[in-house]
Design a protein around this motif. Structure first.
Motif, PDB file in Angstrom:
ATOM      1  N   THR A  85      -7.789   6.506   0.622  1.00  0.00           N
ATOM      2  CA  THR A  85      -8.529   5.277   0.311  1.00  0.00           C
ATOM      3  C   THR A  85      -9.875   5.265   1.040  1.00  0.00           C
ATOM      4  OG1 THR A  85      -6.430   4.139   0.045  1.00  0.00           O
ATOM      5  CG2 THR A  85      -8.366   2.748   0.299  1.00  0.00           C
ATOM      6  N   ASP A  86      -9.866   5.683   2.319  1.00  0.00           N
ATOM      7  CA  ASP A  86     -11.106   5.709   3.103  1.00  0.00           C
ATOM      8  C   ASP A  86     -12.177   6.592   2.474  1.00  0.00           C
ATOM      9  OD1 ASP A  86      -9.968   4.099   4.980  1.00  0.00           O
ATOM     10  OD2 ASP A  86      -9.746   5.649   6.529  1.00  0.00           O
ATOM     11  N   ARG A  87     -11.761   7.675   1.813  1.00  0.00           N
ATOM     12  CA  ARG A  87     -12.722   8.652   1.295  1.00  0.00           C
ATOM     13  C   ARG A  87     -13.001   8.534  -0.190  1.00  0.00           C
ATOM     14  NH1 ARG A  87     -10.005  10.329   5.454  1.00  0.00           N
ATOM     15  NH2 ARG A  87     -11.076  11.545   7.049  1.00  0.00           N
ATOM     16  N   PHE A  88     -12.232   7.683  -0.867  1.00  0.00           N
ATOM     17  CA  PHE A  88     -12.301   7.661  -2.333  1.00  0.00           C
ATOM     18  C   PHE A  88     -13.678   7.241  -2.865  1.00  0.00           C
ATOM     19  CE2 PHE A  88     -11.456   5.469  -6.455  1.00  0.00           C
ATOM     20  CZ  PHE A  88     -11.120   6.594  -7.175  1.00  0.00           C
ATOM     21  N   ALA A  89     -14.270   6.212  -2.269  1.00  0.00           N
ATOM     22  CA  ALA A  89     -15.527   5.668  -2.807  1.00  0.00           C
ATOM     23  C   ALA A  89     -16.643   6.708  -2.839  1.00  0.00           C
ATOM     24  CB  ALA A  89     -15.962   4.455  -1.996  1.00  0.00           C
ATOM     25  N   THR A  90     -16.608   7.676  -1.924  1.00  0.00           N
ATOM     26  CA  THR A  90     -17.680   8.672  -1.867  1.00  0.00           C
ATOM     27  C   THR A  90     -17.284   9.985  -2.556  1.00  0.00           C
ATOM     28  OG1 THR A  90     -16.899   9.310   0.320  1.00  0.00           O
ATOM     29  CG2 THR A  90     -18.737   7.749   0.235  1.00  0.00           C
ATOM     30  N   SER A  91     -16.207   9.966  -3.318  1.00  0.00           N
ATOM     31  CA  SER A  91     -15.775  11.182  -4.017  1.00  0.00           C
ATOM     32  C   SER A  91     -16.065  11.090  -5.505  1.00  0.00           C
ATOM     33  CB  SER A  91     -14.276  11.386  -3.839  1.00  0.00           C
ATOM     34  OG  SER A  91     -14.003  11.611  -2.477  1.00  0.00           O
ATOM     35  N   ASP A  92     -16.704  12.122  -6.022  1.00  0.00           N
ATOM     36  CA  ASP A  92     -16.966  12.159  -7.466  1.00  0.00           C
ATOM     37  C   ASP A  92     -15.696  12.500  -8.228  1.00  0.00           C
ATOM     38  OD1 ASP A  92     -19.783  11.719  -7.163  1.00  0.00           O
ATOM     39  OD2 ASP A  92     -19.965  13.822  -6.525  1.00  0.00           O
ATOM     40  N   ILE A  93     -14.909  13.413  -7.650  1.00  0.00           N
ATOM     41  CA  ILE A  93     -13.697  13.887  -8.324  1.00  0.00           C
ATOM     42  C   ILE A  93     -12.548  13.813  -7.326  1.00  0.00           C
ATOM     43  CG2 ILE A  93     -12.592  15.890  -9.425  1.00  0.00           C
ATOM     44  CD1 ILE A  93     -15.440  16.909 -10.104  1.00  0.00           C
ATOM     45  N   THR A  94     -11.476  13.149  -7.693  1.00  0.00           N
ATOM     46  CA  THR A  94     -10.305  13.049  -6.810  1.00  0.00           C
ATOM     47  C   THR A  94      -9.089  13.629  -7.522  1.00  0.00           C
ATOM     48  OG1 THR A  94     -11.223  11.107  -5.711  1.00  0.00           O
ATOM     49  CG2 THR A  94      -8.843  11.459  -5.487  1.00  0.00           C
ATOM     50  N   LEU A  95      -8.418  14.549  -6.837  1.00  0.00           N
ATOM     51  CA  LEU A  95      -7.300  15.286  -7.441  1.00  0.00           C
ATOM     52  C   LEU A  95      -6.041  14.987  -6.632  1.00  0.00           C
ATOM     53  CD1 LEU A  95      -9.271  18.660  -7.669  1.00  0.00           C
ATOM     54  CD2 LEU A  95      -9.121  16.894  -9.432  1.00  0.00           C
ATOM     55  N   MET A  96      -5.116  14.269  -7.237  1.00  0.00           N
ATOM     56  CA  MET A  96      -3.923  13.808  -6.510  1.00  0.00           C
ATOM     57  C   MET A  96      -2.783  14.805  -6.757  1.00  0.00           C
ATOM     58  SD  MET A  96      -3.456  11.265  -4.479  1.00  0.00           S
ATOM     59  CE  MET A  96      -1.839  11.118  -3.737  1.00  0.00           C
ATOM     60  N   ALA A  97      -2.869  15.956  -6.042  1.00  0.00           N
ATOM     61  CA  ALA A  97      -1.868  17.011  -6.236  1.00  0.00           C
ATOM     62  C   ALA A  97      -0.662  16.852  -5.308  1.00  0.00           C
ATOM     63  CB  ALA A  97      -2.514  18.381  -6.019  1.00  0.00           C
ATOM     64  N   ALA A  98      -0.719  15.920  -4.379  1.00  0.00           N
ATOM     65  CA  ALA A  98       0.383  15.762  -3.428  1.00  0.00           C
ATOM     66  C   ALA A  98       1.638  15.243  -4.115  1.00  0.00           C
ATOM     67  CB  ALA A  98      -0.027  14.791  -2.316  1.00  0.00           C
ATOM     68  N   ALA A  99       2.779  15.647  -3.567  1.00  0.00           N
ATOM     69  CA  ALA A  99       4.062  15.097  -3.996  1.00  0.00           C
ATOM     70  C   ALA A  99       4.403  13.978  -3.011  1.00  0.00           C
ATOM     71  CB  ALA A  99       5.134  16.174  -3.993  1.00  0.00           C
ATOM     72  N   VAL A 100       4.033  12.775  -3.388  1.00  0.00           N
ATOM     73  CA  VAL A 100       4.201  11.626  -2.497  1.00  0.00           C
ATOM     74  C   VAL A 100       5.633  11.123  -2.631  1.00  0.00           C
ATOM     75  CG1 VAL A 100       3.324   9.337  -1.904  1.00  0.00           C
ATOM     76  CG2 VAL A 100       1.783  11.019  -2.960  1.00  0.00           C
ATOM     77  N   ALA A 101       6.304  10.921  -1.499  1.00  0.00           N
ATOM     78  CA  ALA A 101       7.666  10.370  -1.546  1.00  0.00           C
ATOM     79  C   ALA A 101       7.627   9.016  -2.240  1.00  0.00           C
ATOM     80  CB  ALA A 101       8.203  10.197  -0.128  1.00  0.00           C
ATOM     81  N   ASP A 102       8.606   8.748  -3.061  1.00  0.00           N
ATOM     82  CA  ASP A 102       8.671   7.459  -3.741  1.00  0.00           C
ATOM     83  C   ASP A 102       9.306   6.395  -2.857  1.00  0.00           C
ATOM     84  OD1 ASP A 102       7.490   8.382  -6.076  1.00  0.00           O
ATOM     85  OD2 ASP A 102       9.400   9.156  -6.821  1.00  0.00           O
ATOM     86  N   PHE A 103      10.149   6.833  -1.920  1.00  0.00           N
ATOM     87  CA  PHE A 103      10.856   5.903  -1.035  1.00  0.00           C
ATOM     88  C   PHE A 103      10.785   6.421   0.401  1.00  0.00           C
ATOM     89  CE2 PHE A 103      12.861   5.817  -5.208  1.00  0.00           C
ATOM     90  CZ  PHE A 103      12.772   4.457  -5.513  1.00  0.00           C
ATOM     91  N   ALA A 104      10.690   5.497   1.331  1.00  0.00           N
ATOM     92  CA  ALA A 104      10.664   5.855   2.749  1.00  0.00           C
ATOM     93  C   ALA A 104      11.608   4.923   3.499  1.00  0.00           C
ATOM     94  CB  ALA A 104       9.244   5.707   3.289  1.00  0.00           C
ATOM     95  N   PRO A 105      12.154   5.382   4.644  1.00  0.00           N
ATOM     96  CA  PRO A 105      13.006   4.494   5.427  1.00  0.00           C
ATOM     97  C   PRO A 105      12.295   3.169   5.717  1.00  0.00           C
ATOM     98  CG  PRO A 105      13.203   6.715   6.254  1.00  0.00           C
ATOM     99  CD  PRO A 105      12.103   6.739   5.212  1.00  0.00           C
ATOM    100  N   ALA A 106      13.001   2.075   5.510  1.00  0.00           N
ATOM    101  CA  ALA A 106      12.413   0.746   5.709  1.00  0.00           C
ATOM    102  C   ALA A 106      12.028   0.544   7.167  1.00  0.00           C
ATOM    103  CB  ALA A 106      13.397  -0.329   5.261  1.00  0.00           C
ATOM    104  N   GLU A 107      12.802   1.124   8.072  1.00  0.00           N
ATOM    105  CA  GLU A 107      12.461   1.086   9.491  1.00  0.00           C
ATOM    106  C   GLU A 107      12.647   2.475  10.082  1.00  0.00           C
ATOM    107  OE1 GLU A 107      14.470  -2.041  11.789  1.00  0.00           O
ATOM    108  OE2 GLU A 107      14.117  -3.280   9.989  1.00  0.00           O
TER     109      GLU A 107
END
Ligand code: CTP
Ligand code: CA
Length: 226
Positions: A85-107
């Motif tokens: 998010t911090d870097r998005f505004a200054t990026s012309d092209i953003t490539l979201m290749a990460a495998a982001v976990a859909d769920f994380a421990p609540a605590e």
């Protein structure tokens, strides 16, 4: 391939890439992870640099920093969300290749979870992580380009087009992970590129490096034509 690619199709452009599987802490020594190797994201970052772009890589992967690329190390989905998010505004092209976990421990337990002789199991409460791609899609300006990845085992194109529409991306690279010869951990990959207005474009099965170059060339062509 860096030497022979010749054209500097992305000269003057800034490219932001996420790579690897996020790790969601359970306690100080354990996490929930996934099988993403990060190789596709690194290949995209290197290919973008080879095409002349200024590249930032936000990564969870235990791979060396690629040369000439600003590398930011993160672990969790929440940390990746912050750095992207911090870097998005200054990026012309953003490539979201990460495998982001859909769920994380609540605590996250502050101390290592211990078992006792009479312990029979452990209940973990999980909560949904932020959808990084969707939140970038909401902020995206018309002069920016946003790519998502969909790894599917069933109904590849149907599922990937639904994600393209739902997340506000300009393009989705869909790959069939039911085939072990391509995809997670493999050096080769095959993707189909989906956009809102054009027919799906199946790229040739190739090394992740060649495929990354091919994907970025397709993006460069779309940016040039806009
Ligand atoms: N993604 C993201 N943040 C999340 C989950 C996914 O930014 N919390 C991004 C991935 O980086 C990828 C795209 O969304 O570029 C699609 O991810 P995928 O796991 O295929 O889709 P989901 O929306 O998570 O749906 P599901 O896993 O249920 O198929
Ligand atoms: Ca997911």
């Amino acid at each position: 391939f860096i030497r022979t690619s010749g054209q500097q199709l992305l000269a003057g452009r800034t490219v932001l890439v996420s790579a690897g599987g996020t790790r969601e802490a359970i306690d100080p020594v354990r996490y929930i992870g996934n099988r993403s190797s990060g190789k596709m994201g690194y290949a995209l970052a290197r290919a973008a640099r080879a095409l002349g772009a200024q590249v930032t890589l936000v990564t969870t992967a235990p791979l060396p920093d690629p040369s000439g690329i600003a590398t930011v190390r993160v672990e969790s989905a929440a940390q990746m969300q912050q750095e992207m998010t911090d870097r998005f505004a200054t990026s012309d092209i953003t490539l979201m290749a990460a495998a982001v976990a859909d769920f994380a421990p609540a605590e996250v337990a502050k101390h290592k979870i211990k078992k006792q002789p009479d312990t029979t199991g452990l209940d973990l409460q999980l909560q949904k992580t932020p959808d990084i791609l969707a939140s970038l899609g909401k902020r995206k300006r018309s002069d920016q380009f946003l790519l998502g990845f969909a790894a599917e085992t069933d109904d590849l194109l149907k599922n990937a087009s639904a994600k393209l529409a739902a997340k506000g991306a300009d393009m989705f690279a869909a790959n069939d992970v039911s085939n072990p010869a391509i995809g997670f951990g493999s050096d080769n990959n095959r993707v189909t590129l989906l956009t809102k207005d054009e027919d799906p474009l199946q790229l040739e099965t190739a090394s992740k490096d060649d495929l990354a170059l091919n994907i970025l060339k397709q993006i460069a062509i779309k940016l040039r034509d806009n």
